[in-house]
Design an enzyme around this catalytic site. Structure first.
Site, PDB file in Angstrom:
ATOM      1  N   ASN A  15       0.863  -1.174   0.000  1.00  0.00           N
ATOM      2  CA  ASN A  15       0.000   0.000   0.000  1.00  0.00           C
ATOM      3  C   ASN A  15       0.904   1.229   0.000  1.00  0.00           C
ATOM      4  O   ASN A  15       1.501   1.562   1.021  1.00  0.00           O
ATOM      5  CB  ASN A  15      -0.908   0.010   1.227  1.00  0.00           C
ATOM      6  CG  ASN A  15      -1.755   1.269   1.303  1.00  0.00           C
ATOM      7  OD1 ASN A  15      -1.766   2.086   0.382  1.00  0.00           O
ATOM      8  ND2 ASN A  15      -2.474   1.449   2.399  1.00  0.00           N
ATOM      9  N   GLY A  72      -0.250  -0.756   6.660  1.00  0.00           N
ATOM     10  CA  GLY A  72      -0.895  -0.731   7.959  1.00  0.00           C
ATOM     11  C   GLY A  72      -2.093  -1.651   7.998  1.00  0.00           C
ATOM     12  O   GLY A  72      -2.249  -2.556   7.170  1.00  0.00           O
ATOM     13  N   GLY A  74      -5.184  -1.135   7.292  1.00  0.00           N
ATOM     14  CA  GLY A  74      -6.061  -1.080   6.127  1.00  0.00           C
ATOM     15  C   GLY A  74      -5.574  -1.982   5.006  1.00  0.00           C
ATOM     16  O   GLY A  74      -6.364  -2.690   4.367  1.00  0.00           O
ATOM     17  N   ASP A 280     -11.308   0.449   8.695  1.00  0.00           N
ATOM     18  CA  ASP A 280     -11.956   0.743   7.419  1.00  0.00           C
ATOM     19  C   ASP A 280     -13.470   0.661   7.548  1.00  0.00           C
ATOM     20  O   ASP A 280     -14.004  -0.151   8.315  1.00  0.00           O
ATOM     21  CB  ASP A 280     -11.494  -0.243   6.343  1.00  0.00           C
ATOM     22  CG  ASP A 280     -10.097   0.071   5.827  1.00  0.00           C
ATOM     23  OD1 ASP A 280      -9.576   1.159   6.150  1.00  0.00           O
ATOM     24  OD2 ASP A 280      -9.530  -0.777   5.104  1.00  0.00           O
TER      25      ASP A 280
END
Length: 304
Positions: A15, A72, A74, A280
């Site tokens: 990410n 992380g 997410g 999320d």
């Protein structure tokens, strides 16, 4: 219980936005270490969460030895959606701001080389996951906390704000929600009971913490086949302000206005409230949450 698996080829999902853009640096260090250890690495990056999930699922279907996530909570959530109940282990190279999954499994934070060594060593642990089912039948997997109530209202507000950037936006959103604090009328269904309560927030934990170490469900055990439920009763703003510092040590559960429960299945209903999982957005309540034993295989070292 842990098993040993030979790790010869992995797929790495990065990410690029995690940790304020630090994930690519951590990813390069982790990938370099994996290759030093003789592990073949295929790197993938999605154009969005759905695309990343599709690429991760394809890698699992193609027989990768492990799905490694750099980022992380997410980013790890994307990995969980692809890997849950697949039998393919997940490896973590933490590079986010909270890193609650990594802390839960004792994976080194801030040291991508050490995290890569955990992956290459091939020690696999089994862990429960929380399976969230929405009213439309959609399913979302969660590894740490399913949050609802005051904390999710704060996140909703922060997500609508374009200014300021960074953590200050969340702090301002919290102050704004404190001025509008009101009782939230929950219906909570557990295995053995169902009740209604005026609450400030309700958190359902497969793991113990969210938000970078806030021990909202301090007694949660990711291998017991149960979910921990923390209910903070509605009270004055001053009481909530005093409670939050205690959450970092988990001592808030000793307060008289905090109730805790354990259940295999939990259903939450509260009008106007959104559920978040692993940081999320999941969707509006009602949701049904179930503990699914051994749904995740994760590369981590057995605690000493």
């Amino acid at each position: 219980m842990s098993t040993r698996q030979v790790i010869e080829k992995v797929t790495v999902l990065v990410n690029p936005l995690a940790g304020h853009g630090h994930a690519p640096v951590a990813g390069r260090k982790g990938v370099a270490r994996l290759r030093e250890r003789g592990v073949a690495v295929t790197e993938i990056i999605g154009t969005d969460a759905d695309h990343a999930r599709m690429l991760a699922r394809r890698a699992i279907d193609d027989g990768t030895d492990a799905l490694v996530v750099v980022g992380g909570d997410g980013a790890i959530s994307i990995g969980l959606q692809a890997a849950a109940q697949s039998g393919t282990p997940v490896g973590l190279i933490p590079a986010g701001t909270g890193n609650d999954h990594a802390r839960e499994f004792g994976i080194p934070v801030g040291d991508p080389v050490a995290a890569a060594d955990v992956i290459a060593d091939g020690e696999v642990q089994e862990s429960d996951l929380a399976r969230i089912t929405l009213t439309d039948g959609a399913v979302v997997w969660a590894g740490t906390i399913v949050a609802s109530g005051f904390d999710s209202l704060v996140t909703d507000r922060a997500n609508r704000m374009s200014w300021p950037k960074g953590p200050m936006r969340y702090n301002l959103a919290m102050l704004a929600e404190l001025t509008q604090l009101r009782p939230l009328h929950y219906t909570i269904e557990l295995d053995e009971e169902s009740f209604q309560v005026d609450a400030t927030l309700v958190a359902v934990g497969n793991g113990r913490s969210y938000g970078g170490g806030m021990q909202i469900c301090p007694g949660a055990d990711k291998t017991d086949g149960l979910l921990d439920v923390t209910v903070v009763d509605y009270g004055r703003r001053s009481r909530l302000v005093r409670l939050f510092p205690r959450v970092y040590k988990g001592t808030h559960v000793d307060l008289p206005d905090v109730q805790t429960y354990r259940s295999r299945r939990v259903r939450l209903q509260c009008d106007g409230i959104t559920a978040y999982a692993d940081g999320d957005r999941v969707g509006p309540l009602p949701v049904t949450i179930e503990a699914v034993p051994a749904a995740l295989r994760i590369l981590s070292h057995t605690p000493a």
